[in-house]
Design a protein around this motif. Sequence first.
Motif, PDB file in Angstrom:
ATOM      1  N   ASP A 392       0.797  -1.218   0.000  1.00 30.33           N
ATOM      2  CA  ASP A 392       0.000   0.000   0.000  1.00 30.33           C
ATOM      3  C   ASP A 392       0.832   1.273   0.000  1.00 30.33           C
ATOM      4  N   ASP A 393       2.023   1.227   0.616  1.00 34.50           N
ATOM      5  CA  ASP A 393       2.835   2.434   0.711  1.00 34.50           C
ATOM      6  C   ASP A 393       3.868   2.554  -0.404  1.00 34.50           C
ATOM      7  N   LEU A 394       3.783   1.673  -1.423  1.00 36.15           N
ATOM      8  CA  LEU A 394       4.692   1.789  -2.557  1.00 36.15           C
ATOM      9  C   LEU A 394       4.191   2.859  -3.516  1.00 36.15           C
ATOM     10  N   LYS A 395       5.122   3.504  -4.185  1.00 31.26           N
ATOM     11  CA  LYS A 395       4.731   4.497  -5.173  1.00 31.26           C
ATOM     12  C   LYS A 395       4.023   3.820  -6.331  1.00 31.26           C
ATOM     13  N   GLY A 396       3.006   4.516  -6.870  1.00 28.20           N
ATOM     14  CA  GLY A 396       2.269   3.949  -7.980  1.00 28.20           C
ATOM     15  C   GLY A 396       3.008   4.042  -9.300  1.00 28.20           C
ATOM     16  N   SER A 397       3.983   4.927  -9.407  1.00 28.12           N
ATOM     17  CA  SER A 397       4.717   5.078 -10.652  1.00 28.12           C
ATOM     18  C   SER A 397       6.183   5.271 -10.351  1.00 28.12           C
ATOM     19  N   SER A 398       7.024   4.858 -11.268  1.00 28.76           N
ATOM     20  CA  SER A 398       8.452   5.082 -11.094  1.00 28.76           C
ATOM     21  C   SER A 398       8.809   6.521 -11.438  1.00 28.76           C
ATOM     22  N   THR A 399       7.919   7.222 -12.202  1.00 28.07           N
ATOM     23  CA  THR A 399       8.172   8.614 -12.581  1.00 28.07           C
ATOM     24  C   THR A 399       7.855   9.534 -11.404  1.00 28.07           C
ATOM     25  N   GLU A 400       8.780  10.448 -11.120  1.00 28.87           N
ATOM     26  CA  GLU A 400       8.591  11.388 -10.011  1.00 28.87           C
ATOM     27  C   GLU A 400       8.181  12.780 -10.489  1.00 28.87           C
ATOM     28  N   VAL A 401       8.587  13.134 -11.714  1.00 21.64           N
ATOM     29  CA  VAL A 401       8.292  14.467 -12.250  1.00 21.64           C
ATOM     30  C   VAL A 401       7.852  14.347 -13.708  1.00 21.64           C
ATOM     31  N   LEU A 402       6.747  15.021 -14.056  1.00 22.83           N
ATOM     32  CA  LEU A 402       6.307  15.100 -15.447  1.00 22.83           C
ATOM     33  C   LEU A 402       6.457  16.539 -15.911  1.00 22.83           C
ATOM     34  N   LEU A 403       7.091  16.738 -17.076  1.00 21.84           N
ATOM     35  CA  LEU A 403       7.188  18.063 -17.683  1.00 21.84           C
ATOM     36  C   LEU A 403       6.071  18.211 -18.704  1.00 21.84           C
ATOM     37  N   ILE A 426      16.763  12.073 -10.908  1.00 24.06           N
ATOM     38  CA  ILE A 426      15.342  12.171 -10.575  1.00 24.06           C
ATOM     39  C   ILE A 426      14.558  11.583 -11.745  1.00 24.06           C
ATOM     40  N   LYS A 427      13.707  10.618 -11.452  1.00 20.49           N
ATOM     41  CA  LYS A 427      12.950   9.916 -12.498  1.00 20.49           C
ATOM     42  C   LYS A 427      11.922  10.881 -13.090  1.00 20.49           C
ATOM     43  N   ILE A 469       2.166  20.556  -7.263  1.00 23.16           N
ATOM     44  CA  ILE A 469       2.218  19.421  -6.341  1.00 23.16           C
ATOM     45  C   ILE A 469       0.866  18.718  -6.413  1.00 23.16           C
ATOM     46  N   MET A 470       0.843  17.532  -6.984  1.00 24.23           N
ATOM     47  CA  MET A 470      -0.412  16.856  -7.296  1.00 24.23           C
ATOM     48  C   MET A 470      -1.213  16.480  -6.049  1.00 24.23           C
ATOM     49  N   SER A 471      -0.538  16.166  -4.960  1.00 27.54           N
ATOM     50  CA  SER A 471      -1.261  15.725  -3.757  1.00 27.54           C
ATOM     51  C   SER A 471      -2.111  16.831  -3.142  1.00 27.54           C
ATOM     52  N   SER A 472      -1.654  18.083  -3.274  1.00 27.10           N
ATOM     53  CA  SER A 472      -2.376  19.197  -2.654  1.00 27.10           C
ATOM     54  C   SER A 472      -2.984  20.156  -3.673  1.00 27.10           C
ATOM     55  N   GLY A 473      -2.504  20.100  -4.923  1.00 22.66           N
ATOM     56  CA  GLY A 473      -2.956  21.042  -5.940  1.00 22.66           C
ATOM     57  C   GLY A 473      -2.211  22.362  -5.895  1.00 22.66           C
ATOM     58  N   GLU A 474      -1.336  22.530  -4.926  1.00 23.56           N
ATOM     59  CA  GLU A 474      -0.577  23.771  -4.769  1.00 23.56           C
ATOM     60  C   GLU A 474       0.408  23.953  -5.926  1.00 23.56           C
ATOM     61  N   SER A 484      16.039  22.886  -8.562  1.00 20.40           N
ATOM     62  CA  SER A 484      16.763  21.702  -8.086  1.00 20.40           C
ATOM     63  C   SER A 484      16.805  21.663  -6.563  1.00 20.40           C
ATOM     64  N   SER A 485      16.914  22.838  -5.928  1.00 19.15           N
ATOM     65  CA  SER A 485      16.908  22.899  -4.461  1.00 19.15           C
ATOM     66  C   SER A 485      15.560  22.463  -3.904  1.00 19.15           C
ATOM     67  N   PHE A 486      14.480  22.792  -4.629  1.00 17.57           N
ATOM     68  CA  PHE A 486      13.146  22.380  -4.198  1.00 17.57           C
ATOM     69  C   PHE A 486      13.040  20.861  -4.162  1.00 17.57           C
ATOM     70  N   PHE A 487      13.502  20.189  -5.244  1.00 18.54           N
ATOM     71  CA  PHE A 487      13.399  18.731  -5.305  1.00 18.54           C
ATOM     72  C   PHE A 487      14.358  18.049  -4.342  1.00 18.54           C
ATOM     73  N   LEU A 488      15.439  18.747  -3.991  1.00 14.19           N
ATOM     74  CA  LEU A 488      16.371  18.184  -3.014  1.00 14.19           C
ATOM     75  C   LEU A 488      15.658  17.868  -1.703  1.00 14.19           C
ATOM     76  N   PHE A 489      14.707  18.715  -1.315  1.00 14.06           N
ATOM     77  CA  PHE A 489      13.981  18.509  -0.059  1.00 14.06           C
ATOM     78  C   PHE A 489      12.699  17.705  -0.247  1.00 14.06           C
ATOM     79  N   GLU A 490      12.103  17.775  -1.439  1.00 14.12           N
ATOM     80  CA  GLU A 490      10.832  17.111  -1.675  1.00 14.12           C
ATOM     81  C   GLU A 490      10.981  15.622  -1.987  1.00 14.12           C
ATOM     82  N   ILE A 491      12.022  15.258  -2.753  1.00 17.55           N
ATOM     83  CA  ILE A 491      12.214  13.871  -3.176  1.00 17.55           C
ATOM     84  C   ILE A 491      13.279  13.243  -2.289  1.00 17.55           C
ATOM     85  N   PRO A 492      13.035  12.025  -1.752  1.00 19.79           N
ATOM     86  CA  PRO A 492      14.004  11.384  -0.848  1.00 19.79           C
ATOM     87  C   PRO A 492      15.413  11.382  -1.426  1.00 19.79           C
TER      88      PRO A 492
END
Length: 499
Positions: A392-403, A426-427, A469-474, A484-492
């Motif tokens: 249940d806690d696995l990511k649904g997709s291997s992609t982390e960012v869509l352009l 970053i995937k 940010i898809m989870s919140s819509g923000e 890049s600094s943003f993703f440094l903190f957002e993505i493990p």
Amino acid sequence: MDLVTSLLNFLLSSFSFLLLSLYFCFLSFIFCLLIMSSKPSIPKGTRDFSTEEMLRREHIFENIKDVFRLYGYQPIETPAMENLTTLLGKYGDEGDKLLFRILNSGDFISSVNEGDLAKLDSGKLSSMICEKGLRYDLTVPFARYVVQHHDEIAFPFKRYQIQPVWRADRPQKGRYREFFQCDVDVIGSNSLLNEYELIRIIDDVFKKLRISSVIKINNRKILGGIAEYIGESGRIVDITVAIDKLDKIGMENVNAELNSKGLSETAIANLKPFLQINGNTADKLKMLNGLLSKSETGMKGISELQTLFEYINNSSLTSEIELDLTLARGLNYYTGAIIEVKSKDVLIGSICGGGRYDNLTGVFGMEGVSGVGVSFGADRIYDVMNQLNLFDDLKGSSTEVLLANFGAAETKYALKILDQLHGMNIKSELYPDPAKLKKQLSYADSKKIPYIIIAGEDEISKNSVTIKIMSSGEQKSMPIDEFSSFFLFEIPKSSWRDV
């Protein structure tokens, strides 16, 4: 009269029309049947795996590989098909019957005489027209590999192998005709430290996968000693094959099978007490010591188990460990310790098993090379984890960012961002077509991609990006040199590599 004739003509034409309609309905029905019969399908006992299922399976494989590597094991692969001379006779009569055989290429019938064809002896005919078969397991091909490549191998050789195997078994829940095995073996050493290490590996794997397990242990030498005790040492194979079914068919049916193999009623009666020995490990070994004191083979097996349990008792294993004297492992090539693992929370067959084999390379002409290994059943492990909701806690997709894609000019800008994301490990992916943003967001949502980078005309003119940010819509807007600094903190950080 004219009225009657007209009426008859009308009825005849109506009837003809009805017959014609029925005829076309029948043709349509046949056509539908033909279409349905030609619908693509796969063989029974095999499965397709969706993207989500593959991500879950890869999660299992990666965790198992991590543990194998931790203990110094290295990967090999062997062909899906082997010569039947390699496979036959290694798994017992029942195993040989489950081998998938491959027809010789070309005119395979031309070498068979009419007399043999007329006899319709499928066993004999298959040996004439089939020289190869799909591998039944990974252990026998590994033994063949060791013999064939022994000049290239440093012993003791520690290998792991994760590949599919095939068995012509009756498909049922938890049992497939094509399934993956994850094998780990060490060959070229007699030390019981190898058995202990494999038990540690089992414990570590199921701890990482969060499966509560019980590890059952026995020794084939003890089973050999029991066969001597009941006066049936020549029927050790029949005894172990029957005992191995005890959990599935019960004592009464095991006794019936042994009787059908020619064991006397006295021998069957003398066997029963061994299968009913209770107590803790020390109690069981003590009782065996008394019963098998005159069997050199049996006493050696007891000694090996005592040493192995000394290692186990001084360890920090989290799995439950049980000495199970009914454990037999039906494969003929086991000669020492045998191991089987079951889930404590899901009723299913064994999810891991193996043991010591002293003579397997000997059948290929290389004597005196002992090995021991276990095999993890990836498909049953998947079923257990699925039932326990451990994905249940696995990511649904291997992609982390869509352009997002807004057209040719924006694509050039987006491709530079994509290169930077890939450089940071970053995937990420660029949507291939300049579609409406709503469609692209729907695509990201279906793949559970957590972040969208929007870079349209406004962002390009400001040399910036907008991150949704898809989870919140923000949405967050920032200069391109800050994303890049943003993703440094957002993505493990486990996703990152030094840049």
